[in-house]
Design a protein around this motif. Structure first.
Motif, PDB file in Angstrom:
ATOM      1  N   ARG A 132       0.827  -1.205   0.000  1.00 54.89           N
ATOM      2  CA  ARG A 132       0.000   0.000   0.000  1.00 54.89           C
ATOM      3  C   ARG A 132       0.867   1.263   0.000  1.00 54.89           C
ATOM      4  O   ARG A 132       0.369   2.357  -0.212  1.00 54.89           O
ATOM      5  N   LEU A 133       2.162   1.060   0.267  1.00 50.97           N
ATOM      6  CA  LEU A 133       3.032   2.219   0.434  1.00 50.97           C
ATOM      7  C   LEU A 133       3.440   2.810  -0.906  1.00 50.97           C
ATOM      8  O   LEU A 133       3.307   2.182  -1.940  1.00 50.97           O
ATOM      9  N   ARG A 134       3.976   4.024  -0.824  1.00 48.47           N
ATOM     10  CA  ARG A 134       4.547   4.673  -1.991  1.00 48.47           C
ATOM     11  C   ARG A 134       5.700   3.818  -2.508  1.00 48.47           C
ATOM     12  O   ARG A 134       6.314   3.070  -1.756  1.00 48.47           O
ATOM     13  N   ALA A 135       6.009   3.967  -3.790  1.00 49.16           N
ATOM     14  CA  ALA A 135       7.005   3.092  -4.423  1.00 49.16           C
ATOM     15  C   ALA A 135       8.340   3.081  -3.683  1.00 49.16           C
ATOM     16  O   ALA A 135       8.929   2.029  -3.445  1.00 49.16           O
ATOM     17  N   ASP A 136       8.817   4.273  -3.289  1.00 45.15           N
ATOM     18  CA  ASP A 136      10.145   4.299  -2.670  1.00 45.15           C
ATOM     19  C   ASP A 136      10.113   3.745  -1.246  1.00 45.15           C
ATOM     20  O   ASP A 136      11.103   3.212  -0.765  1.00 45.15           O
ATOM     21  N   LEU A 169       6.844  -0.787  11.084  1.00 45.92           N
ATOM     22  CA  LEU A 169       5.711  -0.453  11.939  1.00 45.92           C
ATOM     23  C   LEU A 169       5.301   1.013  11.758  1.00 45.92           C
ATOM     24  O   LEU A 169       4.111   1.334  11.644  1.00 45.92           O
ATOM     25  N   ILE A 170       6.298   1.888  11.719  1.00 42.15           N
ATOM     26  CA  ILE A 170       6.009   3.314  11.541  1.00 42.15           C
ATOM     27  C   ILE A 170       5.344   3.544  10.193  1.00 42.15           C
ATOM     28  O   ILE A 170       4.368   4.292  10.072  1.00 42.15           O
ATOM     29  N   LEU A 171       5.884   2.864   9.160  1.00 42.26           N
ATOM     30  CA  LEU A 171       5.306   3.022   7.828  1.00 42.26           C
ATOM     31  C   LEU A 171       3.843   2.630   7.827  1.00 42.26           C
ATOM     32  O   LEU A 171       3.018   3.217   7.131  1.00 42.26           O
ATOM     33  N   LEU A 172       3.524   1.610   8.628  1.00 39.66           N
ATOM     34  CA  LEU A 172       2.151   1.137   8.698  1.00 39.66           C
ATOM     35  C   LEU A 172       1.248   2.134   9.397  1.00 39.66           C
ATOM     36  O   LEU A 172       0.144   2.439   8.941  1.00 39.66           O
ATOM     37  N   VAL A 173       1.724   2.624  10.545  1.00 39.63           N
ATOM     38  CA  VAL A 173       0.862   3.411  11.419  1.00 39.63           C
ATOM     39  C   VAL A 173       0.848   4.881  11.017  1.00 39.63           C
ATOM     40  O   VAL A 173      -0.195   5.518  10.953  1.00 39.63           O
ATOM     41  N   ARG A 174       2.026   5.414  10.752  1.00 40.95           N
ATOM     42  CA  ARG A 174       2.105   6.842  10.485  1.00 40.95           C
ATOM     43  C   ARG A 174       3.174   7.106   9.433  1.00 40.95           C
ATOM     44  O   ARG A 174       4.288   7.538   9.735  1.00 40.95           O
ATOM     45  N   PRO A 175       2.834   6.824   8.152  1.00 45.93           N
ATOM     46  CA  PRO A 175       3.847   6.928   7.093  1.00 45.93           C
ATOM     47  C   PRO A 175       4.422   8.338   6.962  1.00 45.93           C
ATOM     48  O   PRO A 175       5.494   8.504   6.421  1.00 45.93           O
TER      49      PRO A 175
END
Lengths: 382, 337
Positions: free
Chosen positions: A134-138, B323-329
Motif C-alpha cells: 500500500r506504500l509509496r514506491a520508494d 511499523l512506523i510506515l504502517l501506522v504513520r507513514p
C-alpha cells in the motif's frame, strides 16, 4: 524428415527472424556467436565441460530470478529489494527439509522441499506484501530491503536450525536421474575422451532440469502477460488511479504479481541449492538482489526475453572478472571489481538506455489478433 | 555495536538488565549521534532532490576513509596506504601528536578532511550522475544504488576489504561519570556526542538565522514556489548536497571511532538511518534528529527487550521502521506522504 516439413520449419524460422527488429536480430546473432565461442572453447579444451555445463545451469537459475523480478517490477512496477531473501527461502527449504547435513536433519526429499519452497515464499510474500504494497514506491524499496535483512539475520543467527554462517552442504538432486543421464550420454564419453574422467553428468542433469523449468515459466508468463490479467497489470503500473477508476483492485493485482514473482525466486533458490550444493547466509546479501536488478533493467524492464538476456549477463559479470584475474590482467581485487561493474552498469543503463536492450513490444497482443499483413511490426516474442 | 554488548552477554540472564539501563542509554546516545548525522543529510536530499538516496550510507564510508587518509597525513601514529596500489608508504611526521580528550589532533583534522572529501564526492556525483539524468524519483533511486555500489567498490579497491581502526590507544572510562552515575563513558564517546551537538546546533543556526538557511527551508517546503519567488534553487540544492555529504562523513568518522572502518560500514547502517528518517518524517531536519535519537536508542536498548538477542539489534530498528510506515507513514514531523 520429409523435404516438405523441412521447408516449413525453415519458413517458420525465417518468419520468426523477419518479425524481429534490428536490435533483436543483432542480439540474437550475438547470443548465437557467444554460444559458438563457448562450443569452440570447450571442444578445444580451453574450457572444461565440467565448468561449462554447471555454469550454464546456474545461468538458467539466474534467468528464473530475473523472470521473477520482471513480474514484480516489469509488469506491476513494484520496487522489490528483497529478491535475495526469497531466493534464500527457496534454498533453505532444500537445506532444512531435504538435507541430512542440516542441524534439524530432515530428509524429506526434493519434492517436499520444492513444494515447501513455493508455499513458504508465497506466504512470506503475502506477509511482506500486506504492509508494504500500500506504500509509496520508494517506501516499498526501503521496507522490502529492511525485511530482507531481517530474514538474513534470522537465518544467520538461528544456528540451531540453519547452522548459521557455517552453511549447509547439500546432496545432488535426483542421483537416479544422474545415473540415467550417464547411461544415455555415457556413449559419448569417447567423443569427450580428453575429459572423460570429469564428464559432468551432474551438471548436465542440472542443466536439463533448470532448462525445463525456464521453458515452462517463460511460456506461462508469456501466456499470463497476454491475458487480461497481464493487460490490467500494465495499466496499474502505468496509472494506478486509472486502473482503480476502471473498477480494478490495484492492491490485489499488485499482491498477485508480488506473490507470483516471489514464488519464482523461491523456485530459483531451490535450483541454486541443488546446483551449488552448499548454501550459507551470505547468499542472502543485498548484492545478489542488485545483480537481479541489473539483469532486469539491462534486459529491458517488462520484457521476458530481456530477462533471459539479463540472466546471461549476470553470469558474465560474475564469472568474467575471475577469468581476467586468472589471466593476470586485473590489478585489483576481483570482488571489488565485480561490485564496481554492477554499480557502473546500473548507472550507465539508467542514464543511456533506460528501456533496456530488449524493451518489451507487442507482447500484450495475441498473434492471431495482429494484422497479418502489417508493415512487419509486432513479433511473437516478449 | 559497542563492546558493552559482549559484556552484557556474560551477565546472568535477567539479573540486572534494568540496572544496566543508564549504561544502555549512554551507549544509545553515542549511537544516536551517528544516526542523526546520517539522517539529516538523507532527509535533506529526500526533500529537495526528491529521491531516496541509497548512496548516502556509502557517503558515510567515503567520509570515514577520507578521515583515515587525512589523519594519516597530519598525524604521527599512522601509516598511509596509498590508494589503488599495494604499496604501503610511511609518511609519518616525526613530531609527537597533540592529544585532545585522549584523541590525537590529527584525527580531528582528519574529520575535517573526511567531511570535505565527502562533500566534494557528492557534489561531483550530483553533477555527473544525478543531474544529467533528469528522470523521476524511481530512476534516481535505482541509480543511487549503482552509485552506492561504485563508492563501496572504489573504497575496497583503494584500501582493501579488511577492517581498520583509527588506531586510537585504549581508553579508560571517565572517572566523573563512573563515580556520579555508575556508567562507563570513554573520552571518545564524549567527543562524539559533543561534536555532534556542535554540528547540529550549527546547522540549526544556519537554517534559522541565515539567508541561505531561509532559502533552504523555502526550497525544501516547496521547490517550485521557491523558484518563482526568485530563489536560485540550484545554489540551494548545491549547498544542501554539501551539508548532507559533510554531515554524513562526520557520522561515518564517528562510526569508525566507535567501531571499525571498513568498506561495508555505511551500507550496513543505511537502513537504520532510513528508519530514523522515516520515523522523523521525510524532509524534516528536526524530525531526522528526533528519529535518529529514537532509533539509535532502540538499537542499543535491544538487551532490555525480552527474548530478543542482541544480534537482532538492527532487525529491531527495521521492524520499528516497517511499523512506523504502517501506522504513520508521514512520520513524527512530516505533513503528508
Amino acid at each position: 524428415m520429409s523435404g516438405k516439413r523441412l521447408r516449413r520449419v525453415r519458413q517458420w524460422i525465417g518468419g520468426f527472424y523477419d518479425s524481429l527488429d534490428a536490435v533483436d536480430q543483432r542480439v540474437l546473432w550475438g547470443v548465437i556467436g557467444f554460444a559458438l565461442l563457448l562450443v569452440v572453447a570447450t571442444v578445444t579444451g580451453v574450457m572444461q565441460l565440467g565448468f561449462v555445463l554447471p555454469t550454464l545451469a546456474l545461468t538458467g537459475m539466474w534467468v528464473l530470478l530475473a523472470l521473477g523480478l520482471n513480474v514484480q517490477w516489469g509488469y506491476a512496477g513494484l520496487i522489490n529489494f528483497s529478491v535475495a531473501a526469497f531466493w534464500g527461502i527457496g534454498m533453505y527449504s532444500v537445506a532444512l527439509l531435504a538435507t541430512p547435513e542440516s542441524p534439524i536433519g530432515l530428509s524429506l526429499g526434493p519434492g517436499v522441499a520444492f513444494i515447501v519452497a513455493i508455499v513458504s515464499s508465497a506466504l512470506v510474500a503475502v506477509i511482506i506484501g500486506i504492509p508494504t504494497l500500500r506504500l509509496r514506491a520508494d517506501y516499498l524499496a526501503i521496507a522490502s530491503l529492511g525485511l530482507a535483512e531481517i530474514i538474513r539475520l534470522l537465518i544467520k543467527n538461528q544456528e540451531g536450525i540453519t547452522a548459521g554462517t557455517q552453511g549447509v552442504s547439500i546432496q545432488p538432486l535426483l542421483p537416479e536421474a544422474v545415473a540415467v543421464i550417464e547411461g544415455a550420454v555415457g556413449a559419448f564419453d569417447s567423443v569427450f575422451a580428453w575429459d572423460a574422467v570429469a564428464f559432468p553428468y551432474r551438471g548436465l542433469t542440472d542443466l536439463l532440469l533448470v532448462s525445463v523449468a525456464v521453458l515452462v515459466v517463460y511460456l506461462l508468463l508469456r501466456r499470463m502477460h497476454r491475458s487480461p490479467w497481464g493487460r490490467v497489470l500494465r495499466t496499474v503500473r502505468a496509472d494506478e488511479e486509472l486502473a482503480e477508476a476502471l473498477g480494478k483492485n490495484a492492491y490485489a493485482l499488485k499482491m498477485q504479481a508480488f506473490v507470483l514473482g516471489s514464488v519464482l525466486m523461491g523456485i530459483a533458490g531451490f535450483f541454486y541449492a541443488y546446483q551449488f550444493l552448499y548454501v550459507s547466509p551470505s547468499e542472502l546479501e543485498p548484492i545478489n538482489t542488485f545483480y537481479v536488478w541489473v539483469a532486469v533493467i539491462l534486459g529491458g524492464t517488462g520484457s521476458n526475453r530481456g530477462a533471459v538476456l539479463g540472466g546471461l549477463t549476470i553470469v558474465l559479470v560474475r564469472e568474467g572478472p575471475r577469468f581476467i584475474n586468472d589471466a593476470g590482467l586485473l590489478p585489483v581485487d576481483p570482488a571489488a571489481f565485480r561490485l564496481l561493474l554492477v554499480g557502473l552498469l546500473i548507472v550507465l543503463i539508467v542514464r543511456f538506455r533506460s528501456e533496456g536492450i530488449l524493451p518489451p513490444r507487442a507482447e500484450l497482443i495475441w498473434p492471431a489478433a495482429r494484422e497479418t499483413n502489417s508493415d512487419g511490426a509486432g513479433g511473437d516474442v516478449s | 555495536m559497542s563492546a558493552f554488548h559482549e559484556h552484557a552477554l556474560l551477565q546472568p540472564a535477567q539479573v540486572g538488565v534494568l540496572d544496566q539501563l543508564p549504561q544502555l542509554l549512554a551507549n544509545g546516545l553515542v549511537f544516536s549521534c551517528i544516526i542523526i548525522l546520517g539522517a539529516i543529510g538523507l532527509s535533506l536530499i529526500y526533500s529537495i532532490a526528491d529521491f531516496a538516496n541509497f548512496a548516502h550510507g556509502d557517503t558515510m564510508t567515503v567520509g570515514a576513509f577520507g578521515a583515515f587518509v587525512g589523519a594519516a597525513v597530519f598525524g604521527s601514529g599512522f601509516t598511509i596506504v596509498v590508494p589503488f596500489t599495494a604499496a604501503v608508504v610511511d609518511l609519518r611526521v616525526p613530531a609527537p601528536d597533540i592529544v585532545l580528550f585522549e584523541l590525537p589532533l590529527s584525527l580531528y583534522l582528519g574529520l575535517l578532511v573526511g567531511m570535505a572529501i565527502a562533500a566534494c564526492v557528492v557534489v561531483v556525483t550530483e553533477r555527473l550522475v544525478y543531474k544529467p539524468l533528469n528522470a523521476g524519483s524511481i530512476e534516481l533511486l535505482i541509480t543511487s544504488i549503482g552509485v552506492a555500489l561504485a563508492y563501496r567498490a572504489l573504497m575496497q579497491m583503494a584500501f582493501g576489504a579488511e577492517q581498520r581502526t583509527y588506531q586510537i590507544s585504549r581508553q579508560g572510562r571517565i572517572a566523573l561519570f563512573d563515580a556520579a552515575l555508575g556508567i562507563a563513558v570513554t573520552p571518545r564517546d564524549l567527543v562524539v556526542v559533543v561534536l555532534t551537538g556542535v554540528l547540529v546546533v550549527g546547522l540549526h543556526a544556519l537554517l534559522q538565522y541565515t539567508t541561505l538557511g531561509r532559502k533552504m527551508r523555502a526550497t525544501a517546503d516547496n521547490p517550485n514556489l521557491a523558484r518563482v519567488s526568485g530563489i536560485r534553487t540550484n545554489e540551494v540544492i548545491l549547498a544542501m548536497w554539501v551539508i548532507g555529504g559533510a554531515l554524513a562523513a562526520a557520522g561515518g568518522v564517528f562510526l569508525g571511532i566507535d567501531t571499525l572502518v571498513r568498506p561495508r560500514m555505511g551500507f550496513d547502517i543505511l537502513l537504520v538511518v532510513f528508519a530514523a528518517v522515516i520515523l522523523g518524517g521525510i524532509g524534516s531536519v528536526y524530525g531526522a534528529m528526533i528519529g535518529g535519537l529514537v532509533i539509535g536508542m532502540a538499537h542499543e536498548l535491544t538487551p532490555v527487550i525480552p527474548f530478543v538477542p542482541v544480534e537482532y539489534a538492527p532487525a529491531v530498528a527495521f521492524a520499528l521502521m516497517v511499523l512506523i510506515l504502517l501506522v504513520r507513514p508521514q512520520g513524527i514531523r512530516g505533513e503528508s506522504v
